[in-house]
Design an enzyme around this catalytic site. Structure first.
Site, mmCIF file in Angstrom:
data_model
loop_
_atom_site.group_PDB
_atom_site.id
_atom_site.type_symbol
_atom_site.label_atom_id
_atom_site.label_comp_id
_atom_site.label_asym_id
_atom_site.label_seq_id
_atom_site.Cartn_x
_atom_site.Cartn_y
_atom_site.Cartn_z
ATOM 1 N N SER A 20 0.798 -1.221 0.000
ATOM 2 C CA SER A 20 0.000 0.000 0.000
ATOM 3 C C SER A 20 0.835 1.278 0.000
ATOM 4 O O SER A 20 0.502 2.221 -0.721
ATOM 5 C CB SER A 20 -0.968 -0.002 1.188
ATOM 6 O OG SER A 20 -1.951 -0.999 1.018
ATOM 7 N N LYS A 69 -10.003 -5.321 10.621
ATOM 8 C CA LYS A 69 -11.082 -4.706 9.843
ATOM 9 C C LYS A 69 -12.406 -4.637 10.606
ATOM 10 O O LYS A 69 -13.146 -3.654 10.486
ATOM 11 C CB LYS A 69 -11.266 -5.443 8.516
ATOM 12 C CG LYS A 69 -10.089 -5.280 7.561
ATOM 13 C CD LYS A 69 -10.367 -5.963 6.233
ATOM 14 C CE LYS A 69 -9.192 -5.818 5.290
ATOM 15 N NZ LYS A 69 -9.486 -6.418 3.966
ATOM 16 N N GLU A 81 -22.863 2.184 3.793
ATOM 17 C CA GLU A 81 -23.712 0.993 3.698
ATOM 18 C C GLU A 81 -22.863 -0.234 3.372
ATOM 19 O O GLU A 81 -23.119 -1.327 3.875
ATOM 20 C CB GLU A 81 -24.779 1.206 2.629
ATOM 21 C CG GLU A 81 -25.730 0.029 2.465
ATOM 22 C CD GLU A 81 -26.722 0.245 1.343
ATOM 23 O OE1 GLU A 81 -27.298 -0.749 0.869
ATOM 24 O OE2 GLU A 81 -26.915 1.406 0.931
ATOM 25 N N GLY A 131 -15.666 -19.453 0.197
ATOM 26 C CA GLY A 131 -15.314 -18.836 1.464
ATOM 27 C C GLY A 131 -16.464 -17.991 1.979
ATOM 28 O O GLY A 131 -17.271 -17.477 1.196
ATOM 29 N N GLY A 134 -14.315 -12.884 6.335
ATOM 30 C CA GLY A 134 -14.290 -11.449 6.111
ATOM 31 C C GLY A 134 -14.019 -11.053 4.676
ATOM 32 O O GLY A 134 -14.576 -10.070 4.180
ATOM 33 N N LEU A 158 -21.018 -24.842 6.647
ATOM 34 C CA LEU A 158 -22.237 -24.403 5.962
ATOM 35 C C LEU A 158 -22.926 -23.262 6.699
ATOM 36 O O LEU A 158 -23.430 -22.322 6.071
ATOM 37 C CB LEU A 158 -23.193 -25.586 5.806
ATOM 38 C CG LEU A 158 -24.571 -25.284 5.209
ATOM 39 C CD1 LEU A 158 -24.443 -24.673 3.824
ATOM 40 C CD2 LEU A 158 -25.419 -26.552 5.174
#
Length: 288
Positions: A20, A69, A81, A131, A134, A158
């Site tokens: 980054s 996060k 949102e 997956g 997150g 599941l």
């Protein structure tokens, strides 16, 4: 003209691998913005304090990577949102009045990379999202907004896949997208796009779905990049799919953050091309 550079950073643990700072430095160079962007390693239990310290030093915004996060969203005073739906934030904007705005640009980055850089229209596609953690939560909403026809979320547990689908069911209904959950052992159809958002690449594990999910020339996308994604990409190549790693997603999510902070759209395609040109060099590859 500003005499001093505005301060930004990426917060995470680990953080040494993060590209980054280089990406945002290049964005700043190409747009003429004066910023300083740092890596900051925080203790696992030290995110809130680290964020306060950064704000006290005049920080204007920060990228957030694993494992912070979810906590980043809790620390914000307002959120988009997208971030609320994902339950996590990867971008924080720090304001002069002490308030903090949270957003999640991961899904926007994924969609931009697939549609603009890979040249694939998402509208009407059938997508398999592997997956339900997150990483998957961060991209599911933007995929729904992109107009895909059908999304199956497949996960080893599941119940986690079902919970992720349930949290996005209202948006799926609004977008008229079929959205369902299944376990990894369930029979799977074939798909236009397979997105690996699982931890299998980091763990060096086998690809968690059978090759029968691939159609001729399906896009097989790993959200990791560099060596971490290689096993999945090799698997896709062997079975006639179109492999793509998450380097473009990394650049595009950073471009969205840059726009949130600076009000300018950096030339992300140019920066991605520069990184791809250097792709022959060894690269670490996981997150922001």
């Amino acid at each position: 003209m500003r005499q001093t550079a505005d301060l930004y950073c990426v917060l995470g643990n680990p953080i040494a691998h993060s590209r980054s700072p280089a990406i945002h430095a290049r964005f700043a160079e190409l747009t003429g913005e004066r910023i300083r962007y740092e890596r900051r390693l925080l203790p696992i239990d030290g995110f809130a304090r680290g964020l306060r310290d950064f704000a006290a030093q005049g920080g204007r915004g920060c990228s957030v990577t694993v494992p912070f996060k979810t906590e980043a969203l809790r620390c914000a005073t307002a959120c988009s949102e997208r971030a609320q739906l994902a339950g996590a934030a990867n971008t924080l904007s720090l304001h002069a009045d002490g308030s903090i705005s949270a957003d999640n640009t991961d899904g926007l980055g994924l969609v931009a990379d697939i549609t603009r850089n890979a040249g694939i229209a998402l509208a009407g596609c059938d997508v398999l999202l592997v997956g339900a953690g997150g990483a998957a939560a961060g991209v599911l909403g933007p995929l729904l907004h992109a107009g895909v026809r059908h999304i199956t979320v497949a996960n080893r547990t599941l119940a986690k896949a079902q919970a992720l689908v349930q949290s996005h069911s209202a948006l799926a209904a609004l977008r008229k997208t079929q959205l369902k959950a299944c376990g990894l052992q369930a029979p799977l159809a074939d798909f236009d796009i397979i997105i690996n958002a699982s931890a299998s690449s980091l763990a060096g594990a086998d690809v968690p779905v059978p090759a029968s999910v691939l159609r001729p020339a399906s896009l097989a996308y790993d959200m990791m990049y560099g060596p971490a994604a290689q096993g999945f990409l090799d698997w896709a190549r062997r079975h006639g799919a179109r492999p793509r790693d998450g380097l473009g997603m990394l650049v595009e999510q950073a471009a969205e953050a840059f726009w949130l902070w600076r009000g300018l759209r950096p030339p992300s395609a140019q920066v991605l091309a520069e990184l791809q040109e250097a792709a022959a060099k060894p690269a670490s590859g996981a997150d922001r």
